[in-house]
Design a protein around this motif. Sequence first.
Motif, short mmCIF file in Angstrom:
data_model
loop_
_atom_site.label_atom_id
_atom_site.label_comp_id
_atom_site.label_asym_id
_atom_site.label_seq_id
_atom_site.Cartn_x
_atom_site.Cartn_y
_atom_site.Cartn_z
N GLY A 19 0.79 -1.08 -0.09
CA GLY A 19 0.04 0.28 -0.15
C GLY A 19 0.89 1.22 0.00
N TYR A 20 0.50 2.18 0.71
CA TYR A 20 1.17 3.55 0.90
C TYR A 20 1.84 3.61 2.36
N TYR A 21 3.34 3.49 2.49
CA TYR A 21 3.99 3.51 3.75
C TYR A 21 4.53 4.72 3.75
N LEU A 22 4.01 5.79 4.62
CA LEU A 22 4.44 7.26 4.61
C LEU A 22 4.98 7.41 6.02
N VAL A 23 6.02 8.25 5.84
CA VAL A 23 6.53 8.76 7.07
C VAL A 23 6.66 10.44 7.08
N CYS A 24 6.23 11.05 8.21
CA CYS A 24 5.95 12.36 8.37
C CYS A 24 7.00 12.94 9.48
N SER A 25 7.87 13.65 8.96
CA SER A 25 8.81 14.29 9.86
C SER A 25 8.77 15.60 10.28
N ALA A 26 8.84 16.16 11.41
CA ALA A 26 8.76 17.57 11.89
C ALA A 26 9.98 17.92 12.52
N VAL A 27 10.51 19.08 12.25
CA VAL A 27 11.88 19.47 12.60
C VAL A 27 11.55 21.05 13.04
N SER A 28 11.78 21.04 14.39
CA SER A 28 11.72 22.46 15.03
C SER A 28 13.17 22.90 15.00
N VAL A 29 13.25 24.16 14.50
CA VAL A 29 14.61 24.86 14.12
C VAL A 29 14.37 26.39 14.66
N THR A 30 15.47 27.02 14.88
CA THR A 30 15.59 28.22 15.01
C THR A 30 16.33 28.82 13.79
N MET A 31 15.59 29.63 13.20
CA MET A 31 16.35 30.03 11.83
C MET A 31 16.39 31.69 11.64
N THR A 32 17.04 31.92 10.80
CA THR A 32 16.94 33.41 10.27
C THR A 32 16.27 33.16 8.66
N PRO A 33 16.14 34.26 8.06
CA PRO A 33 15.96 34.33 6.54
C PRO A 33 16.94 33.66 5.72
N THR A 34 18.09 33.60 6.08
CA THR A 34 19.19 33.00 5.10
C THR A 34 19.59 31.61 5.84
N GLY A 35 19.57 31.02 6.82
CA GLY A 35 20.05 29.95 7.49
C GLY A 35 19.24 29.30 8.56
N ILE A 36 20.11 28.39 9.18
CA ILE A 36 19.49 27.52 10.36
C ILE A 36 20.47 27.93 11.40
N ASP A 37 19.90 28.43 12.47
CA ASP A 37 20.90 28.66 13.75
C ASP A 37 21.01 27.33 14.50
N LYS A 38 19.78 26.56 14.63
CA LYS A 38 20.01 25.41 15.68
C LYS A 38 18.84 24.63 15.11
N VAL A 39 18.93 23.46 15.45
CA VAL A 39 17.84 22.39 15.37
C VAL A 39 17.59 22.17 16.97
N ASN A 40 16.31 22.42 17.22
CA ASN A 40 15.82 22.16 18.38
C ASN A 40 15.28 20.64 18.73
N GLU A 41 14.72 20.39 17.56
CA GLU A 41 13.80 18.87 18.31
C GLU A 41 13.45 18.30 16.71
N VAL A 42 13.42 16.85 16.83
CA VAL A 42 12.98 16.21 15.64
C VAL A 42 12.08 15.13 16.12
N GLN A 43 10.94 15.04 15.32
CA GLN A 43 9.92 13.83 15.63
C GLN A 43 9.42 13.36 14.25
N SER A 44 9.13 12.10 14.29
CA SER A 44 8.61 11.33 13.12
C SER A 44 7.61 10.46 13.48
N ASP A 45 6.67 10.04 12.52
CA ASP A 45 5.64 9.25 12.57
C ASP A 45 5.46 8.63 11.50
N ALA A 46 5.31 7.09 11.58
CA ALA A 46 5.01 6.58 10.36
C ALA A 46 3.43 6.20 10.14
#
Length: 139
Positions: A19-46
């Motif tokens: 069937g369809y095996y999907l993974v959704c990932s969410a990444v909390s970041v602190t960022m500026t318009p030009t880049g990433i300062d920090k990755v705060n947290e990562v979560q995934s669900d299947a």
Amino acid sequence: MALTAIAVDISGRHKINIGYYLVCSAVSVTMTPTGIDKVNEVQSDAFLTDKAPELSDVVFMIEKTIAKIKEKGPIVIESGDLFNTDIHLCKPLFSVDIRYQESMGDRKAIEIAHHVSHSTRNILMKELGIDIRNAAPGK
């Protein structure tokens, strides 16, 4: 000026033998318009479904995955993950603020989320013994 946002990506939109095996990932970041300062947290669900996901299914997957993120912020996503639906039509479907990518910082955050979702899906499929080489294209 740095801000916190949650970048989201979904991998696995193509049908495989189960069937369809999907993974959704969410990444909390602190960022500026030009880049990433920090990755705060990562979560995934299947998610496994026998039918192709629709917009309401994608909204459910995103909402379920971001609920695990402690540090809240607006959701940043590629329009393709929401079937290129106009953002004004998508916003009412979500319980949080959502927007399509607007800056290089957004793009970089989504790239991180993409790598997480794709890698997580590959690892889970291997652990579950799901062989996508046996999938019939278009079936």
